[in-house]
Design a protein around this motif. Sequence first.
Motif, short mmCIF file in Angstrom:
data_model
loop_
_atom_site.label_atom_id
_atom_site.label_comp_id
_atom_site.label_asym_id
_atom_site.label_seq_id
_atom_site.Cartn_x
_atom_site.Cartn_y
_atom_site.Cartn_z
N ILE A 99 -42.10 -3.14 33.31
CA ILE A 99 -42.59 -2.81 31.97
C ILE A 99 -41.48 -2.85 30.92
N ARG A 100 -40.29 -2.38 31.23
CA ARG A 100 -39.20 -2.37 30.24
C ARG A 100 -38.77 -3.79 29.87
N ASP A 101 -38.73 -4.69 30.84
CA ASP A 101 -38.27 -6.05 30.59
C ASP A 101 -39.36 -6.93 29.98
N ARG A 102 -40.62 -6.70 30.32
CA ARG A 102 -41.68 -7.63 29.96
C ARG A 102 -42.54 -7.16 28.80
N ALA A 103 -42.56 -5.87 28.52
CA ALA A 103 -43.53 -5.35 27.55
C ALA A 103 -43.39 -5.99 26.17
N GLY A 104 -42.14 -6.17 25.69
CA GLY A 104 -41.94 -6.74 24.37
C GLY A 104 -42.54 -8.12 24.23
N GLY A 105 -42.29 -8.98 25.22
CA GLY A 105 -42.84 -10.33 25.19
C GLY A 105 -44.35 -10.34 25.29
N VAL A 106 -44.90 -9.47 26.13
CA VAL A 106 -46.36 -9.40 26.28
C VAL A 106 -47.00 -8.95 24.97
N LEU A 107 -46.43 -7.95 24.31
CA LEU A 107 -46.99 -7.44 23.07
C LEU A 107 -46.88 -8.46 21.93
N GLU A 108 -45.83 -9.26 21.95
CA GLU A 108 -45.69 -10.29 20.93
C GLU A 108 -46.76 -11.37 21.10
N SER A 151 -48.95 9.99 35.49
CA SER A 151 -48.27 9.56 36.72
C SER A 151 -48.34 8.05 36.94
N ASP A 152 -48.16 7.28 35.84
CA ASP A 152 -48.12 5.82 35.94
C ASP A 152 -47.32 5.27 34.75
N PRO A 153 -47.10 3.97 34.68
CA PRO A 153 -46.25 3.40 33.60
C PRO A 153 -46.87 3.47 32.22
N GLY A 154 -48.11 3.91 32.09
CA GLY A 154 -48.73 3.97 30.77
C GLY A 154 -47.95 4.80 29.77
N ALA A 155 -47.35 5.89 30.23
CA ALA A 155 -46.57 6.75 29.33
C ALA A 155 -45.37 6.00 28.77
N GLU A 156 -44.74 5.18 29.59
CA GLU A 156 -43.58 4.39 29.13
C GLU A 156 -44.02 3.33 28.13
N LEU A 157 -45.19 2.73 28.35
CA LEU A 157 -45.71 1.73 27.42
C LEU A 157 -45.97 2.35 26.05
N VAL A 158 -46.48 3.57 26.02
CA VAL A 158 -46.71 4.25 24.75
C VAL A 158 -45.41 4.38 23.97
N GLU A 159 -44.32 4.78 24.64
CA GLU A 159 -43.02 4.89 23.97
C GLU A 159 -42.58 3.56 23.39
N ASP A 201 -42.06 2.70 19.41
CA ASP A 201 -40.73 2.27 18.96
C ASP A 201 -40.81 0.95 18.19
N LEU A 202 -41.80 0.12 18.50
CA LEU A 202 -41.99 -1.16 17.81
C LEU A 202 -42.80 -1.01 16.53
N GLY A 203 -43.18 0.23 16.19
CA GLY A 203 -43.96 0.46 14.98
C GLY A 203 -45.44 0.19 15.16
N GLY A 204 -45.90 0.09 16.40
CA GLY A 204 -47.29 -0.18 16.67
C GLY A 204 -48.12 1.08 16.76
N THR A 205 -49.38 0.90 17.11
CA THR A 205 -50.31 2.03 17.25
C THR A 205 -50.87 2.07 18.65
#
Length: 279
Positions: free
Chosen positions: A62-71, A88-96, A100-104
């Motif tokens: 999620i840390r490496d790929r999320a930015g590209g996926v969201l773009e 208890s899953d990566p969803g909490a990290e995706l919210v952060e 941080d990218l100014g999204g909703t």
Amino acid sequence: MTAPHVTLVPTPIGNLSDITLRAIEVLKGADAVACEDTRHSGALLHHLGIKKPLVRLDAHTIRDRAGGVLEKYPRLAYVSDAGTPGISDPGAELVEIVLDLGGTVEALPGPTAFVPALVLSGLKIARFTFEGFLPRSGRERRERLAALARREEASVVYESPHRLAETLADLAEACGGARRASVTRELSKLHEETRRGSLSELSALFEQGARGEIVVVVEGRSEPLHEEAVDFEAMARLLADEGRSAREIRALLTQAGLRKNDAYALSLRVTELREQPEE
């Protein structure tokens, strides 16, 4: 880059009929669906008749790929393997990442395991603490168990089938075997079961483990604490000798029952003594 909008979509924890109409609507309207396991979530989308790009965003990627996926997919739906994302899953990290990218971020209501397990426990649940998965071993596990044992509110623990017996035995040791608890497994599935009793009884009952996803609910402490039995000075010095920071020592002293102001002063004193050079 368009500001991303991510919707956390709860998915069934067992019975596929538990998917909500709103969840289906969001999945159909998203640019893509991100998930922990494309095979697992792909089967759900196929069942719902939804054809969308499916991308993997798990704890390892999620840390490496999320930015590209969201773009590429600014209107993204995120699902976990089961239940409400962010618990208890990566969803909490995706919210952060999104914030941080100014999204909703939007979170839909829907299936989750710990709420029905709490209700089925038969215990007092007006107040409760969600523990999730306990640390597997070592000092951190012992400290979490000790803190759980001292709480006045109920505690909710997730556990895997092959570790259930060990966790129930550890809970019985930390809280006392007479403390009441419940074990709920296979929620919303054919073999759903809730067993209630003392921690000693449940430990013996599940000595060989159990199948399925498991939620343990432990009642809060009812007996008064005897603070005079705790040597806070010795505890603080031992923690300082272990290399703990003043903040860590203060938190652990507070968990053990010392007043916050006293814990603050004692933690500073023992860490200052540790840092003084020997004469």
